[in-house]
Design an enzyme around this catalytic site. Structure first.
Site, PDB file in Angstrom:
ATOM      1  N   ASN A  96      -6.861  -6.907  -8.477  1.00 47.34           N
ATOM      2  CA  ASN A  96      -6.390  -5.547  -8.791  1.00 47.34           C
ATOM      3  C   ASN A  96      -5.325  -5.603  -9.880  1.00 47.34           C
ATOM      4  O   ASN A  96      -5.357  -4.853 -10.853  1.00 47.34           O
ATOM      5  CB  ASN A  96      -5.794  -4.878  -7.556  1.00 47.34           C
ATOM      6  CG  ASN A  96      -6.749  -4.906  -6.388  1.00 47.34           C
ATOM      7  OD1 ASN A  96      -7.945  -4.975  -6.583  1.00 47.34           O
ATOM      8  ND2 ASN A  96      -6.216  -4.868  -5.185  1.00 47.34           N
ATOM      9  N   ASP A  97      -4.368  -6.509  -9.672  1.00 51.59           N
ATOM     10  CA  ASP A  97      -3.324  -6.640 -10.686  1.00 51.59           C
ATOM     11  C   ASP A  97      -3.797  -7.433 -11.892  1.00 51.59           C
ATOM     12  O   ASP A  97      -3.396  -7.147 -13.020  1.00 51.59           O
ATOM     13  CB  ASP A  97      -2.068  -7.301 -10.082  1.00 51.59           C
ATOM     14  CG  ASP A  97      -1.215  -6.270  -9.369  1.00 51.59           C
ATOM     15  OD1 ASP A  97      -0.991  -5.191  -9.950  1.00 51.59           O
ATOM     16  OD2 ASP A  97      -0.781  -6.521  -8.236  1.00 51.59           O
ATOM     17  N   HIS A 119      -2.585   1.437  -4.990  1.00 52.30           N
ATOM     18  CA  HIS A 119      -2.277   1.102  -3.599  1.00 52.30           C
ATOM     19  C   HIS A 119      -2.596   2.269  -2.677  1.00 52.30           C
ATOM     20  O   HIS A 119      -2.956   2.085  -1.530  1.00 52.30           O
ATOM     21  CB  HIS A 119      -0.825   0.649  -3.467  1.00 52.30           C
ATOM     22  CG  HIS A 119      -0.631  -0.727  -4.020  1.00 52.30           C
ATOM     23  ND1 HIS A 119      -0.068  -0.957  -5.252  1.00 52.30           N
ATOM     24  CD2 HIS A 119      -0.996  -1.922  -3.530  1.00 52.30           C
ATOM     25  CE1 HIS A 119      -0.084  -2.253  -5.481  1.00 52.30           C
ATOM     26  NE2 HIS A 119      -0.634  -2.863  -4.460  1.00 52.30           N
ATOM     27  N   ARG A 169      -3.166   0.580 -12.994  1.00 56.82           N
ATOM     28  CA  ARG A 169      -4.191   0.738 -11.954  1.00 56.82           C
ATOM     29  C   ARG A 169      -4.076   2.049 -11.197  1.00 56.82           C
ATOM     30  O   ARG A 169      -5.009   2.461 -10.510  1.00 56.82           O
ATOM     31  CB  ARG A 169      -4.135  -0.456 -10.984  1.00 56.82           C
ATOM     32  CG  ARG A 169      -2.828  -0.573 -10.259  1.00 56.82           C
ATOM     33  CD  ARG A 169      -2.678  -1.915  -9.574  1.00 56.82           C
ATOM     34  NE  ARG A 169      -3.118  -1.896  -8.189  1.00 56.82           N
ATOM     35  CZ  ARG A 169      -2.885  -2.869  -7.320  1.00 56.82           C
ATOM     36  NH1 ARG A 169      -2.230  -3.961  -7.704  1.00 56.82           N
ATOM     37  NH2 ARG A 169      -3.297  -2.793  -6.095  1.00 56.82           N
ATOM     38  N   GLU A 224      -2.341 -13.269 -10.354  1.00 54.99           N
ATOM     39  CA  GLU A 224      -2.616 -11.872 -10.709  1.00 54.99           C
ATOM     40  C   GLU A 224      -2.055 -11.488 -12.068  1.00 54.99           C
ATOM     41  O   GLU A 224      -2.022 -10.319 -12.433  1.00 54.99           O
ATOM     42  CB  GLU A 224      -2.175 -10.907  -9.609  1.00 54.99           C
ATOM     43  CG  GLU A 224      -0.941 -11.256  -8.842  1.00 54.99           C
ATOM     44  CD  GLU A 224      -0.743 -10.376  -7.588  1.00 54.99           C
ATOM     45  OE1 GLU A 224      -1.545  -9.477  -7.307  1.00 54.99           O
ATOM     46  OE2 GLU A 224       0.262 -10.618  -6.906  1.00 54.99           O
ATOM     47  N   ARG A 248      -0.378  -7.548   3.742  1.00 55.27           N
ATOM     48  CA  ARG A 248       0.537  -6.931   2.768  1.00 55.27           C
ATOM     49  C   ARG A 248       1.799  -6.461   3.504  1.00 55.27           C
ATOM     50  O   ARG A 248       1.906  -5.302   3.889  1.00 55.27           O
ATOM     51  CB  ARG A 248      -0.129  -5.734   2.094  1.00 55.27           C
ATOM     52  CG  ARG A 248      -1.271  -6.064   1.158  1.00 55.27           C
ATOM     53  CD  ARG A 248      -1.794  -4.783   0.501  1.00 55.27           C
ATOM     54  NE  ARG A 248      -2.615  -5.030  -0.660  1.00 55.27           N
ATOM     55  CZ  ARG A 248      -3.959  -4.996  -0.647  1.00 55.27           C
ATOM     56  NH1 ARG A 248      -4.610  -4.735   0.457  1.00 55.27           N
ATOM     57  NH2 ARG A 248      -4.634  -5.210  -1.760  1.00 55.27           N
ATOM     58  N   ARG A 268       1.611 -12.467   3.080  1.00 62.51           N
ATOM     59  CA  ARG A 268       2.176 -12.377   1.729  1.00 62.51           C
ATOM     60  C   ARG A 268       3.602 -11.859   1.831  1.00 62.51           C
ATOM     61  O   ARG A 268       3.867 -10.878   2.509  1.00 62.51           O
ATOM     62  CB  ARG A 268       1.345 -11.419   0.878  1.00 62.51           C
ATOM     63  CG  ARG A 268       1.934 -11.279  -0.517  1.00 62.51           C
ATOM     64  CD  ARG A 268       1.046 -10.477  -1.411  1.00 62.51           C
ATOM     65  NE  ARG A 268       1.137  -9.061  -1.143  1.00 62.51           N
ATOM     66  CZ  ARG A 268       0.411  -8.134  -1.792  1.00 62.51           C
ATOM     67  NH1 ARG A 268      -0.464  -8.529  -2.711  1.00 62.51           N
ATOM     68  NH2 ARG A 268       0.543  -6.875  -1.521  1.00 62.51           N
ATOM     69  N   CYS A 305      -8.621 -11.927  -3.213  1.00 66.82           N
ATOM     70  CA  CYS A 305      -8.217 -10.943  -2.199  1.00 66.82           C
ATOM     71  C   CYS A 305      -8.055  -9.550  -2.789  1.00 66.82           C
ATOM     72  O   CYS A 305      -7.606  -8.637  -2.111  1.00 66.82           O
ATOM     73  CB  CYS A 305      -6.947 -11.390  -1.484  1.00 66.82           C
ATOM     74  SG  CYS A 305      -5.521 -11.481  -2.573  1.00 66.82           S
TER      75      CYS A 305
END
Ligand code: PEP
Ligand code: MG
Length: 604
Positions: free
Chosen positions: A487-488, A220, A498, A464, A327, A363, A535
């Site tokens: 990403n996840d 992040h 990550r 995810e 986010r 989200r 996304c």
């Protein structure tokens, strides 16, 4: 691992030595890392200290002891005042009772003589600075807590750490000793590590670039760094130790390097490169209003990911067709207490109306793991494995009052634009149903108060976790749309953290398992006629655009800085040509074959 040090001769560099220490001042060398945000910056280094990670240790004279003790006393007082005002705000507000209890525990720790008096004694006896005395006492306390058998009491260790961190931050000049808001445009931040919360603070600063020793490409921290739209290189391992304050640096995010003390010819070459990049950027800007349509006529939606309402400007400037991911957890970081329903509503409404009828996907907050929020008890930084723990929707379901506050705020904002609700990290039907029930409850409470909202607001879920892909049928029947958080998804599929640069070489978007999962999710959703987007960071990588198009994806959401280069790629792609190659990519388990097929896909 020793740092990779090189002497720089023009742009071609020769490996020179690998000893990290005693570098002569002004010696030119190169550090390698992972470029998480492209571009070139040239500027002077500003070193960042951060809380307990880098507590300075220095000696003081006996005459300085009273002053140092006074400094500690004032810091303790400041934190005590902070806790008391938080407690006051909580009594007046609608925060759950647990927060009050949590603050009381912190207040008790802070006022306990072991924390107040022992460090003062250490300052006087060891003639050391207050920060050092405090961290020494922290180590003693942590050791004592670790030996306690009662699990409840043992867990209070985290509270002690948090309290001490608060005091350290005050002592070290919160926040994290970064420069003033009008910092020079040509200042490059160099830190050992930064949290996403630290980086979001830099949105108000005008740094030219930043470097960290730690970090992964989709951490992040890296994502927020990208949103600052400045070059960034993470995982440099030793930048913080090797670079000195005010040294001249070139950060080349695209080539994953940092050149320290470049000589004149290197500097001149980089200035030319900087101009070329700017020209390229200007060319891309012309595509701003061009519809994103493939060569074979398929219309593609290119949306923006944002972290704060202020990011909207950049999204619009880059021609975003909407916000595909807001986010919201970043509204919760870097502040005391929690944002009220009204404060959240104002933020969501600003984005909803700012997009002028275009979709805005909000989200619900994904706090936890690296997006740590001080003061929320369930989100312990020392949980056995925070990425697998109480994070995102799990935390929301465990704290329904917090969740309902956010849901009401989002629903109220839905009256001002085309708002959609997106639930992060869903893994099971049970979670979907609980979240849907809470959304109904939030709607009901608004109806009772005659508050306006869009009753048909769409509700979607993030895909995810591999379990979500493999049971996606249950998602398509219960939700209005889906969004793949690659990403996840990569992190959980490959069991690779990550944010951990020690395993970053294993974090691979092109792992055959990842390709199969993404393709399966897109194909199943398309068949069920449930809209699906990507996304995660993959959506903003031009070398993967044709791969995703060939899987059947027509909705991409990414950092606004990537929108135009992805549009350029879409305009030059033919889905009919891509499909058979992507079909072969889906079927192979051989990484080398996958890479070769990707090259073929991207040729021409
Ligand atoms: C993702 O996981 O891909 C995603 C978009 O969510 P985040 O990066 O905020 O976890
Ligand atoms: Mg995610």
């Amino acid at each position: 691992m020793q740092p990779h040090r090189e002497e720089v001769h023009g742009l071609s560099s020769v490996v020179h030595a690998s000893l990290p220490f005693a570098i002569p001042r002004h010696m030119s060398f190169v550090l390698h890392g992972i470029g998480v945000s492209g571009g070139i910056a040239i500027g002077r280094a500003q070193l960042v200290s951060h809380a307990t990670l880098e507590v300075a240790h220095y000696s003081i004279t006996p005459a300085q002891v009273p002053g140092e003790i006074e400094r500690l006393t004032q810091a303790l007082k400041a934190v005590q005042k902070e806790l008391e005002s938080l407690r006051g705000a909580m009594t007046a507000g609608d925060a759950p009772a647990e927060f009050g209890a949590f603050l009381d525990v912190h207040w008790m720790i802070l006022t306990d003589p072991v924390l107040r008096e022992m460090p003062k004694r250490t300052i006087a006896e060891q003639l050391c600075n207050a920060e050092w005395a405090l961290t020494q006492q922290l180590s003693v306390l942590v050791e004592q807590f670790e030996s306690i058998e009662d699990p409840y009491l043992r867990e209070r260790k985290a509270d002690v750490v948090q309290v001490v961190e608060r005091v350290l931050k005050v002592l070290m000049g919160n926040p994290g000793n970064v420069g003033p808001a009008n910092a020079e445009e040509h200042t490059i931040l160099v830190a050992h590590d930064l949290s996403p919360a630290d980086v979001i603070q830099f949105k108000n600063h005008h740094f030219a670039a930043f470097l960290t020793d730690l970090g992964g490409v989709t951490s992040h921290t890296a994502i927020v760094a990208r949103s600052l739209n400045v070059p960034a290189v993470v995982a440099t391992h030793n930048a913080r130790a090797l670079i000195r304050e005010n040294e001249l640096l070139i950060v080349d995010g695209g080539r994953n390097v940092v050149i320290v003390n470049p000589d004149r010819s290197v500097l001149a070459e980089y200035r030319v490169k900087q101009d070329e990049l700017e020209l390229e950027r200007q060319k891309l800007r012309r595509l701003r209003t061009t519809p994103a349509t493939t060569l074979d006529g398929c219309r593609v939606e290119l949306m923006a990911n944002i972290e704060l309402p202020e990011d909207l400007e950049q999204a619009i400037e880059n021609g975003a067709a909407g916000v595909g991911l807001f986010r919201t957890e970043f509204l919760f970081l870097n502040r005391d207490g929690l944002p009220s329903e009204d404060e959240q509503f104002e933020a969501y409404r600003a984005v909803a109306s700012g997009m002028k009828g275009h979709p805005v996907t909000i989200r619900t907050f994904d706090l936890g793991a690296d997006k740590h929020k001080e003061g929320l008890d369930g989100l312990s930084r020392v949980a056995p494995n925070p990425a697998l723990g109480l994070r995102a929707v799990r935390f929301c379901l465990a704290e329904p009052r917090l969740f309902l506050t956010q849901l009401r705020a989002i629903l109220r904002a839905s009256h001002y634009g085309q708002v959609k609700i997106l639930l992060p990290m869903l893994s099971s039907v049970g979670e979907i149903e609980q979240a849907l029930a809470l959304i109904s409850q939030a709607k009901e409470s608004l109806r009772e108060q005659r508050a306006k909202f869009d009753p048909g607001v769409e509700i979607g879920g993030m895909i995810e976790i591999p379990a979500a892909v493999l049971s996606i049928g249950a998602f398509t029947t219960r939700l209005d749309f889906l969004s793949i958080g690659t990403n996840d998804l990569i992190q959980y599929t490959l069991a690779v953290d990550r944010a951990d640069d020690a395993v970053s070489q294993l974090y691979d978007a092109l792992h055959p398992a990842v390709i199969k999962l993404i393709a399966l999710a897109i194909a199943t959703a398309n068949k069920a006629e449930v809209p699906i987007a990507v996304c995660g960071e993959m959506a903003g990588e031009a070398r993967l655009t044709r791969l995703l198009l060939g899987m059947g994806l027509t909705n991409f959401s990414m950092h606004p800085a990537h929108l135009l280069s992805i549009k350029q790629r879409v305009l030059a792609s033919d889905i009919g040509v891509a499909k058979p190659i992507v079909g072969r990519m889906r079927r192979t388990d051989e990484p080398a074959k996958l890479v070769a097929l990707l090259e073929k896909l991207n040729a021409g």
